[in-house]
Write a protein that holds these residues in place. Sequence first.
Motif, PDB file in Angstrom:
ATOM      1  N   SER A 121     -11.264  52.592 -50.942  1.00 47.21           N
ATOM      2  CA  SER A 121     -10.007  53.147 -51.443  1.00 47.21           C
ATOM      3  C   SER A 121     -10.061  54.668 -51.504  1.00 47.21           C
ATOM      4  CB  SER A 121      -9.720  52.567 -52.837  1.00 47.21           C
ATOM      5  OG  SER A 121      -8.681  53.262 -53.485  1.00 47.21           O
ATOM      6  N   THR A 124     -10.111  56.140 -47.948  1.00 47.65           N
ATOM      7  CA  THR A 124      -8.813  56.002 -47.289  1.00 47.65           C
ATOM      8  C   THR A 124      -7.837  57.054 -47.794  1.00 47.65           C
ATOM      9  OG1 THR A 124      -9.175  53.624 -47.027  1.00 47.65           O
ATOM     10  CG2 THR A 124      -6.916  54.418 -46.817  1.00 47.65           C
ATOM     11  N   GLN A 127      -8.653  60.484 -46.464  1.00 46.32           N
ATOM     12  CA  GLN A 127      -8.363  60.628 -45.041  1.00 46.32           C
ATOM     13  C   GLN A 127      -6.866  60.752 -44.764  1.00 46.32           C
ATOM     14  OE1 GLN A 127     -10.043  57.525 -42.634  1.00 46.32           O
ATOM     15  NE2 GLN A 127      -9.166  58.293 -40.725  1.00 46.32           N
ATOM     16  N   GLU A 197      -2.520  51.397 -45.982  1.00 41.28           N
ATOM     17  CA  GLU A 197      -3.722  51.883 -45.287  1.00 41.28           C
ATOM     18  C   GLU A 197      -4.985  51.244 -45.855  1.00 41.28           C
ATOM     19  OE1 GLU A 197      -1.368  56.080 -44.594  1.00 41.28           O
ATOM     20  OE2 GLU A 197      -2.766  55.842 -46.255  1.00 41.28           O
ATOM     21  N   THR A 198      -5.020  51.083 -47.183  1.00 44.31           N
ATOM     22  CA  THR A 198      -6.168  50.435 -47.822  1.00 44.31           C
ATOM     23  C   THR A 198      -6.228  48.966 -47.430  1.00 44.31           C
ATOM     24  OG1 THR A 198      -5.982  51.977 -49.691  1.00 44.31           O
ATOM     25  CG2 THR A 198      -7.288  49.978 -50.033  1.00 44.31           C
ATOM     26  N   ARG A 201      -7.406  48.461 -43.822  1.00 47.76           N
ATOM     27  CA  ARG A 201      -8.855  48.602 -43.653  1.00 47.76           C
ATOM     28  C   ARG A 201      -9.586  47.369 -44.169  1.00 47.76           C
ATOM     29  NH1 ARG A 201     -11.581  54.066 -45.370  1.00 47.76           N
ATOM     30  NH2 ARG A 201     -13.264  52.961 -44.306  1.00 47.76           N
TER      31      ARG A 201
END
Length: 213
Positions: A121, A124, A127, A197-198, A201
């Motif tokens: 987390s 991410t 980034q 996004e988390t 992934r």
Amino acid sequence: AHYDHLKTGPGGEIYPGADDDGSGTTSVLAIAHAMSLERPKRSVLVMFHAGEELGLLGSEYNTDYSPVVPLKQMVADLNIDMIGRSKQPGDNATEDEHLTDANTVYLVGSNRISQELHQLSEETNAQFQKMKLDYHYNDPGNPERIYFRSDHWNYAKHGIPIIFYFDGTSVDYHRPTDTIEKIDFTKMTKVARLVFETGWRIANLDHRLVTSH
């Protein structure tokens, strides 16, 4: 996210629940759409719970009585409950003391069950969205006990890693004034993107999240 809010008041008052939890519900819809465009390796279950305000009833039903998929197959639960409000400059209202600003969101529970989830987390966010992740309510000693107060708890109690995304309570919390014109859609979009996004992934890992249980 939960799509219920408070019932109509004794005087006929309507509680719109724009932030609690219209913000979470609409964000989950957007995330579901994004996930469908290019599916990740793992299955993603999109869940709208009912009865959260009555005592986490919908999530309790799905975990304790009739899970839609076996709990042993659940890798993580990402719960969104209030991400649409931001504290405005000059706001000195006592009720808004812990309301987050436009670039901050509270995260609760990310490190409670899986340190790997917490690290994923953090990486991410660093980034992509680069928000300030505030862990004020993740402190086990915090008297608000937020970790136990939304639907993620019914998954966490079964050992499923969770992250709860939350903007903090405001002067409009559980009042008829929780209305759409007060929503910060830019902030809501950033948090929703972070959740996506988390989740993306997690859903593309070649292993289950490592847990401490």
